[in-house]
Every structure is written in C-alpha cells, then in structure tokens.
Design a protein around this motif. Structure first.
Motif, PDB file in Angstrom:
ATOM      1  N   MET A   1      40.560 -17.979  -9.861  1.00 41.33           N
ATOM      2  CA  MET A   1      39.842 -18.738 -10.518  1.00 41.33           C
ATOM      3  C   MET A   1      40.673 -20.214 -10.838  1.00 41.33           C
ATOM      4  SD  MET A   1      37.115 -19.071 -12.856  1.00 41.33           S
ATOM      5  CE  MET A   1      36.740 -17.289 -12.860  1.00 41.33           C
ATOM      6  N   SER A   2      40.093 -21.555 -10.656  1.00 42.26           N
ATOM      7  CA  SER A   2      40.724 -22.692 -10.940  1.00 42.26           C
ATOM      8  C   SER A   2      41.134 -22.998 -12.323  1.00 42.26           C
ATOM      9  CB  SER A   2      40.083 -23.715 -10.466  1.00 42.26           C
ATOM     10  OG  SER A   2      38.728 -24.113 -11.125  1.00 42.26           O
ATOM     11  N   GLN A   3      42.020 -23.980 -12.373  1.00 39.32           N
ATOM     12  CA  GLN A   3      42.692 -24.485 -13.677  1.00 39.32           C
ATOM     13  C   GLN A   3      41.315 -24.879 -14.569  1.00 39.32           C
ATOM     14  OE1 GLN A   3      45.425 -22.706 -13.976  1.00 39.32           O
ATOM     15  NE2 GLN A   3      45.427 -24.366 -15.497  1.00 39.32           N
ATOM     16  N   ALA A   4      40.381 -25.742 -13.740  1.00 39.92           N
ATOM     17  CA  ALA A   4      39.165 -26.273 -14.435  1.00 39.92           C
ATOM     18  C   ALA A   4      38.238 -25.392 -14.841  1.00 39.92           C
ATOM     19  CB  ALA A   4      38.393 -27.074 -13.511  1.00 39.92           C
ATOM     20  N   ALA A   5      38.194 -24.180 -14.293  1.00 43.03           N
ATOM     21  CA  ALA A   5      37.320 -22.947 -14.717  1.00 43.03           C
ATOM     22  C   ALA A   5      37.756 -22.335 -15.694  1.00 43.03           C
ATOM     23  CB  ALA A   5      36.933 -22.032 -13.544  1.00 43.03           C
ATOM     24  N   LEU A   6      39.327 -22.138 -15.856  1.00 40.01           N
ATOM     25  CA  LEU A   6      40.005 -21.533 -16.800  1.00 40.01           C
ATOM     26  C   LEU A   6      39.807 -22.201 -18.178  1.00 40.01           C
ATOM     27  CD1 LEU A   6      43.375 -20.303 -15.009  1.00 40.01           C
ATOM     28  CD2 LEU A   6      41.476 -18.837 -15.789  1.00 40.01           C
ATOM     29  N   HIS A  30      27.888 -11.884 -13.302  1.00 36.11           N
ATOM     30  CA  HIS A  30      28.862 -12.736 -13.143  1.00 36.11           C
ATOM     31  C   HIS A  30      30.042 -12.629 -14.202  1.00 36.11           C
ATOM     32  CE1 HIS A  30      30.731 -16.537 -12.120  1.00 36.11           C
ATOM     33  NE2 HIS A  30      30.543 -16.838 -13.211  1.00 36.11           N
ATOM     34  N   LEU A  31      29.075 -12.487 -15.642  1.00 36.71           N
ATOM     35  CA  LEU A  31      30.031 -12.618 -16.795  1.00 36.71           C
ATOM     36  C   LEU A  31      30.878 -11.419 -16.717  1.00 36.71           C
ATOM     37  CD1 LEU A  31      27.616 -13.621 -19.510  1.00 36.71           C
ATOM     38  CD2 LEU A  31      29.336 -15.054 -18.672  1.00 36.71           C
ATOM     39  N   GLN A  32      30.356 -10.339 -16.074  1.00 37.94           N
ATOM     40  CA  GLN A  32      31.334  -8.871 -16.007  1.00 37.94           C
ATOM     41  C   GLN A  32      32.228  -9.033 -15.148  1.00 37.94           C
ATOM     42  OE1 GLN A  32      27.718  -6.227 -15.676  1.00 37.94           O
ATOM     43  NE2 GLN A  32      28.428  -5.080 -17.463  1.00 37.94           N
ATOM     44  N   SER A  33      31.969  -9.843 -13.974  1.00 36.02           N
ATOM     45  CA  SER A  33      33.136 -10.037 -13.000  1.00 36.02           C
ATOM     46  C   SER A  33      34.275 -10.773 -13.423  1.00 36.02           C
ATOM     47  CB  SER A  33      32.467 -10.543 -11.648  1.00 36.02           C
ATOM     48  OG  SER A  33      32.127 -11.889 -11.789  1.00 36.02           O
ATOM     49  N   LEU A  34      34.104 -11.736 -14.437  1.00 36.44           N
ATOM     50  CA  LEU A  34      35.212 -12.697 -14.959  1.00 36.44           C
ATOM     51  C   LEU A  34      36.399 -11.679 -15.483  1.00 36.44           C
ATOM     52  CD1 LEU A  34      32.872 -15.399 -16.753  1.00 36.44           C
ATOM     53  CD2 LEU A  34      34.154 -15.348 -14.230  1.00 36.44           C
ATOM     54  N   ALA A 110      32.404 -21.938 -11.362  1.00 37.45           N
ATOM     55  CA  ALA A 110      33.182 -21.078 -10.621  1.00 37.45           C
ATOM     56  C   ALA A 110      33.257 -21.457  -9.084  1.00 37.45           C
ATOM     57  CB  ALA A 110      32.333 -19.695 -10.742  1.00 37.45           C
ATOM     58  N   VAL A 111      32.325 -22.368  -8.777  1.00 38.52           N
ATOM     59  CA  VAL A 111      32.276 -22.666  -7.317  1.00 38.52           C
ATOM     60  C   VAL A 111      33.505 -23.395  -6.682  1.00 38.52           C
ATOM     61  CG1 VAL A 111      30.936 -24.898  -7.522  1.00 38.52           C
ATOM     62  CG2 VAL A 111      30.682 -23.613  -5.495  1.00 38.52           C
ATOM     63  N   ASN A 112      33.858 -23.222  -5.543  1.00 37.61           N
ATOM     64  CA  ASN A 112      35.125 -23.899  -4.915  1.00 37.61           C
ATOM     65  C   ASN A 112      35.171 -24.428  -3.511  1.00 37.61           C
ATOM     66  OD1 ASN A 112      37.187 -23.487  -7.100  1.00 37.61           O
ATOM     67  ND2 ASN A 112      37.138 -21.324  -6.707  1.00 37.61           N
ATOM     68  N   ALA A 113      33.777 -24.802  -3.215  1.00 32.01           N
ATOM     69  CA  ALA A 113      33.100 -25.175  -2.006  1.00 32.01           C
ATOM     70  C   ALA A 113      32.392 -26.460  -2.135  1.00 32.01           C
ATOM     71  CB  ALA A 113      32.616 -24.039  -1.068  1.00 32.01           C
ATOM     72  N   ALA A 114      31.936 -26.966  -0.972  1.00 35.03           N
ATOM     73  CA  ALA A 114      30.955 -28.148  -0.939  1.00 35.03           C
ATOM     74  C   ALA A 114      29.581 -27.565  -1.410  1.00 35.03           C
ATOM     75  CB  ALA A 114      30.976 -28.629   0.405  1.00 35.03           C
ATOM     76  N   VAL A 115      28.904 -28.463  -2.371  1.00 36.21           N
ATOM     77  CA  VAL A 115      27.745 -28.143  -2.716  1.00 36.21           C
ATOM     78  C   VAL A 115      26.640 -29.304  -2.379  1.00 36.21           C
ATOM     79  CG1 VAL A 115      26.268 -27.371  -4.571  1.00 36.21           C
ATOM     80  CG2 VAL A 115      28.721 -26.726  -4.577  1.00 36.21           C
ATOM     81  N   ILE A 116      25.356 -28.986  -1.880  1.00 41.26           N
ATOM     82  CA  ILE A 116      24.450 -30.211  -1.891  1.00 41.26           C
ATOM     83  C   ILE A 116      23.171 -29.337  -2.758  1.00 41.26           C
ATOM     84  CG2 ILE A 116      22.538 -30.501  -0.537  1.00 41.26           C
ATOM     85  CD1 ILE A 116      24.192 -30.570   2.176  1.00 41.26           C
ATOM     86  N   ILE A 148      15.214 -21.457  -5.504  1.00 40.51           N
ATOM     87  CA  ILE A 148      14.548 -20.779  -4.536  1.00 40.51           C
ATOM     88  C   ILE A 148      15.399 -19.387  -3.982  1.00 40.51           C
ATOM     89  CG2 ILE A 148      15.601 -22.249  -2.923  1.00 40.51           C
ATOM     90  CD1 ILE A 148      13.379 -22.016  -1.018  1.00 40.51           C
ATOM     91  N   GLY A 149      14.517 -18.179  -3.743  1.00 43.91           N
ATOM     92  CA  GLY A 149      15.330 -17.124  -3.235  1.00 43.91           C
ATOM     93  C   GLY A 149      16.339 -16.505  -4.473  1.00 43.91           C
ATOM     94  N   VAL A 150      17.464 -16.577  -3.862  1.00 42.96           N
ATOM     95  CA  VAL A 150      19.002 -15.730  -4.472  1.00 42.96           C
ATOM     96  C   VAL A 150      19.414 -16.703  -5.661  1.00 42.96           C
ATOM     97  CG1 VAL A 150      20.972 -14.678  -4.135  1.00 42.96           C
ATOM     98  CG2 VAL A 150      19.286 -14.586  -2.506  1.00 42.96           C
ATOM     99  N   PRO A 151      19.474 -16.210  -6.656  1.00 43.64           N
ATOM    100  CA  PRO A 151      20.049 -17.090  -7.760  1.00 43.64           C
ATOM    101  C   PRO A 151      21.540 -17.519  -7.414  1.00 43.64           C
ATOM    102  CG  PRO A 151      19.191 -15.037  -8.868  1.00 43.64           C
ATOM    103  CD  PRO A 151      19.234 -14.850  -7.579  1.00 43.64           C
ATOM    104  N   ALA A 152      21.848 -18.819  -8.049  1.00 47.71           N
ATOM    105  CA  ALA A 152      22.986 -19.224  -7.521  1.00 47.71           C
ATOM    106  C   ALA A 152      24.261 -18.553  -7.904  1.00 47.71           C
ATOM    107  CB  ALA A 152      23.300 -20.669  -8.194  1.00 47.71           C
ATOM    108  N   LEU A 153      24.382 -17.744  -9.014  1.00 44.32           N
ATOM    109  CA  LEU A 153      25.534 -16.951  -9.088  1.00 44.32           C
ATOM    110  C   LEU A 153      25.755 -15.766  -8.079  1.00 44.32           C
ATOM    111  CD1 LEU A 153      25.372 -16.942 -13.020  1.00 44.32           C
ATOM    112  CD2 LEU A 153      27.059 -18.123 -11.698  1.00 44.32           C
ATOM    113  N   ASP A 154      24.618 -15.378  -7.724  1.00 43.75           N
ATOM    114  CA  ASP A 154      24.651 -14.251  -6.809  1.00 43.75           C
ATOM    115  C   ASP A 154      25.268 -14.924  -5.394  1.00 43.75           C
ATOM    116  OD1 ASP A 154      23.963 -12.444  -8.531  1.00 43.75           O
ATOM    117  OD2 ASP A 154      21.894 -12.187  -8.096  1.00 43.75           O
TER     118      ASP A 154
END
Length: 447
Positions: A1-6, A30-34, A110-116, A148-154
């Motif tokens: 977990m990044s400092q920004a997310a914390l 997702h909340l349960q996984s934190l 939560a995300v730590n990669a490139a996003v379009i 579309i399709g899978v929720p982003a958090l999944d």
C-alpha cells in the motif's frame, strides 16, 4: 500500500456501502482485503438486492429502505453509480461533510500501474474493448473493465502493467483522485436527461475524466470533448489528415498518424464510419503509453467488435439480422444507421425506456432510408411520428413473428432501439440475446 493510499484511509473506521449487485460486492470484497480495522455496512433500498446471497455473513445489511442513521454516522460512504448524488439521503450525508465516493475512487487510491480511461455518450465500450485487445496483442499485461465487464476493483493485481477502463458520467461524479496516463472523451450527445439538469450538467460530469490526466484524447468534430483546463496536453482524432485521422493514398483510404498512412480502412472487420473513429481513438490511446501502431496492426485487422453492437447474428436467405441492442440512446442508433449498406429494405426495431430523450433527430435520417419502422416497449409511441411506415408492437417477438414472412433477399432486420431496456428486460444484453435467439429461429425458415 502506497503512502498516498495510506493517507486516504486515515481516520476512517466506519464505511457504509450503498447499493449491492456486482459493483457493490466488488467494493465490499476490496474493503475486506485492506489492512485496516474497518466496520463495513451495506444499504440497499431493494428488498432482495442482487448479490445478497454472496455477501459475507459478517457484513451487516439493511434492505428495503434507507438507513439514515448508518449514513450519518459513517466516516466514508461508497455509493453505487446508479444512485444520483442529488438523492435526498446522499445530500444529507454530503451536508454533514462526510465524503461520498464510488468504486472508481477506491480504485484510484489503490492502483499502482498505468491507467487509460474512456468516456463519451457513445462508442466507449467498443473503444475500451479494442484498446485492451490491441494492448494484449502487443505483449502488454492488460486488464479491462470498469463500466464494461469486470468492476475496476476486481481487476487490481500487482502483475498488471496497464488498466483500460470505461467510465460513465455516473462513475466520474464520485471520482476525484484518478491519475490517468491518457483519457479519451469520445463525444457528447443527449442521454440520461432523466438524471441531469441539461446537457451542460451532463457534459461537466464527463469532463471530470481530465482532472488528473497526462494526455487528453479528444474529438476534433466535437468541441465539448476538449478539456476545460487549457494546460492539458491534447491528442485529437477525426476524419481529416491531422493528428490521428484518415488519408487517401492511391485511391485507398487509410487510418493515419500525422498524415502518414498506418492501416488500410478496407482491412477493418468493423462496420461503419463510427468504427473508423473508434479505431483511431484506440491507436491514439496506446500511442500515449508507448505502444506503437506497428505493434497492433494484426490484431486490429482481426477484431470483429463487441457483442450487441452492430453485430451480424444471422445471414440466411440473403437477409441480414443485426443485433445493436447496446444502442441505448439516439446518437448510438444514428451512428449505426450511418454505417449500414443494405441492398433491400431495412426493418428497424426501436423502443424501450426513452430516459426523457428527444427522438426527432432520427426523422431526417430515416426519411432517406428504405425503412420499415417497428416500435415497441413502454415509450414505443414516441417513435410513431418519425416515419410514415411506423407501426406499434408490444414486443420484439411479436415484431419478428409478424414480419419474417415478408422478408426478401437483400433486406436487413436490425434491433437498434435508441432506448434503455429495463421495461421488458434485465439489461441490454438480455434484450440482444432475445433478439439473437429469435433471429436464429426465424431466419431458419428463410434459408
């Protein structure tokens, strides 16, 4: 977990999730996984919301109405995009200074990669899917989802190199921290006028995609898609030779970049000029993240499009059956009609839930076509004045049962409703599946 997310989670212990279903379940999971000690509660105003049986027994849930006491004692409310921020109960939460976010905002934390990301009134699902397919073909470990399709958090996974998200205006309303490597705003046309106060309000919601983007991909033919912040770097697409566009070379039309041909349009498997535009956007987005056009040409040539979007589902006896159930607004149906090439008569099926839309824009287009207009659904009457051939029916099944014996070689039957589906179907997919089933059945008599 990044400092920004914390930092985002500091002081948050009581979280209320509003709205269950696929998205709500992804939020709870997702909340349960934190790694925090969170108390999670769920509210859904439906008596038996979808997904309730999949909810962890440790999660307290209130169904059938609002539970205002939970909301007003929360540290964070995560709301489903289908619930308008103008809802009285949500306004009370905001009035107390309690943050209200959606699943995309949690993804942003939560995300730590490139996003379009892609938004727009029409075409965003095709662009999202195509961008993902092309990225994968270039060897990128990509995840595609959102609206579309899978929720982003999944989708969240440490191995993912690139996320490609479709974002609706509803999702963007509750998103303020999403940092994007590239964001595309495809177009703006009338839709969801039952939720917004007007086109300006609707357009402003979509403008939120540019809040933290490195590059904005915009439509040269639609100034509404340009970022209000003039400091955002821009890449544009359109049907001229600028930037990402089209050029002619030796009597052949090509997709182009900065006037240089990169792909012959006749080699596209996609139908219609709107899909030429969609292809340009996908190429532009990938170019923004360092995936060159030359790496994806083979995949672009073989891509056949999304189910339920100008999808040829049967072609027997010289009669084409086209499933365009995803056309849930007027602009989407107009786009589909502009790309059609039919030798005989078009039997066009329209209707459903109009969402307060004005359908009159269809009339001049229909007047130029050899068309029989078949109107169904709760707002089917709103289409009757658009063409002299218009006829009222109860259901899609009644339409196809009534017309199949009249069909001739060269004709086409197309479902492109310009309306939402939830008067008669669970969603547009179910509507398209029913049309496809019936098309296979009736076309069998004509082969």
């Amino acid at each position: 977990m990044s400092q920004a997310a914390l930092s985002k989670w500091q002081g948050i212990t009581q979280v209320v999730v509003v709205g269950l279903g696929v998205t709500g379940l992804s939020v709870v999971k997702h909340l349960q996984s934190l790694p925090y000690d969170l108390t999670i509660k769920v509210i859904d105003t439906r008596a038996q919301p979808p997904g309730i049986d999949d909810l962890d027994e440790s999660i307290e849930i209130h169904t059938g109405s609002w539970q205002l006491d939970w909301l007003l004692h929360a540290d964070l409310v995560v709301t489903n995009p289908g619930i308008a921020l103008s809802t009285v109960e949500i306004q009370q939460v905001l009035g107390k200074g309690i943050p209200v976010v959606g699943d995309i905002e949690l993804f942003a934390w939560a995300v730590n990669a490139a996003v379009i990301a892609i938004t727009g009134s029409n075409g965003k699902s095709t662009v999202t899917d195509l961008t993902g397919v092309l990225a994968k073909s270039a060897g990128v470990n990509v995840a595609v989802g959102g609206n579309i399709g899978v929720p982003a958090l999944d989708l969240l996974d440490e191995s993912i190199e690139l996320y490609v998200l479709e974002l609706s205006s509803f999702q963007l309303e509750t998103t303020s921290s999403l940092e994007l490597d590239a964001a595309a705003y495809l177009n703006l046309s009338e839709d969801h006028m039952d939720r917004y106060q007007g086109m300006d309000d609707y357009g402003q919601a979509k403008q939120r995609i540019f809040m933290h983007t490195k590059t904005a991909v915009v439509n040269r033919d639609d100034r509404a898609t340009y970022p209000i912040n003039n400091h955002t770097p821009i890449v544009s697409f359109g049907f001229d030779e600028q930037d990402f566009g089209v050029v002619w070379l030796e009597a052949q039309e090509y997709l182009s970049k900065q006037g240089q041909p990169i792909f012959a349009i006749e080699d596209l498997n996609l139908v219609g000029r709107h899909n030429v535009s969609n292809s340009l956007v996908a190429l532009a987005l990938l170019d923004c993240v360092g995936v060159g056009c030359e790496k994806v040409s083979s995949a672009l040539k073989t891509y056949t499009g999304l189910t339920h979007r100008c999808q040829l589902v049967a072609d027997n006896g010289g009669i084409k059956w086209i499933n365009d159930s995803k056309a849930t607004n007027v602009a989407s149906t107009l786009a589909a009609l502009s790309g059609l090439q039919i030798d005989g008569q078009l039997h066009l099926l329209v209707g459903g839930v109009g969402k307060g839309a004005d359908f009159s824009e269809l009339a001049p287009v229909l007047s130029k076509l050899n068309v029989q207009l078949h109107c169904f659904g709760v707002d089917g009457d709103d289409f009757l004045s658009l063409h002299p051939s218009a006829k009222r029916w109860d259901t899609i099944e009644h339409i196809l049962e009534g017309i199949y014996s009249q069909l001739k070689n060269g004709d086409a039957v197309m479902l492109s409703p310009a309306c939402a589906s939830f008067d008669q179907f669970k969603n547009f997919m179910a509507r398209g599946d029913e049309f496809t089933r019936l098309a296979h059945y009736y076309s069998g008599f004509l082969s």
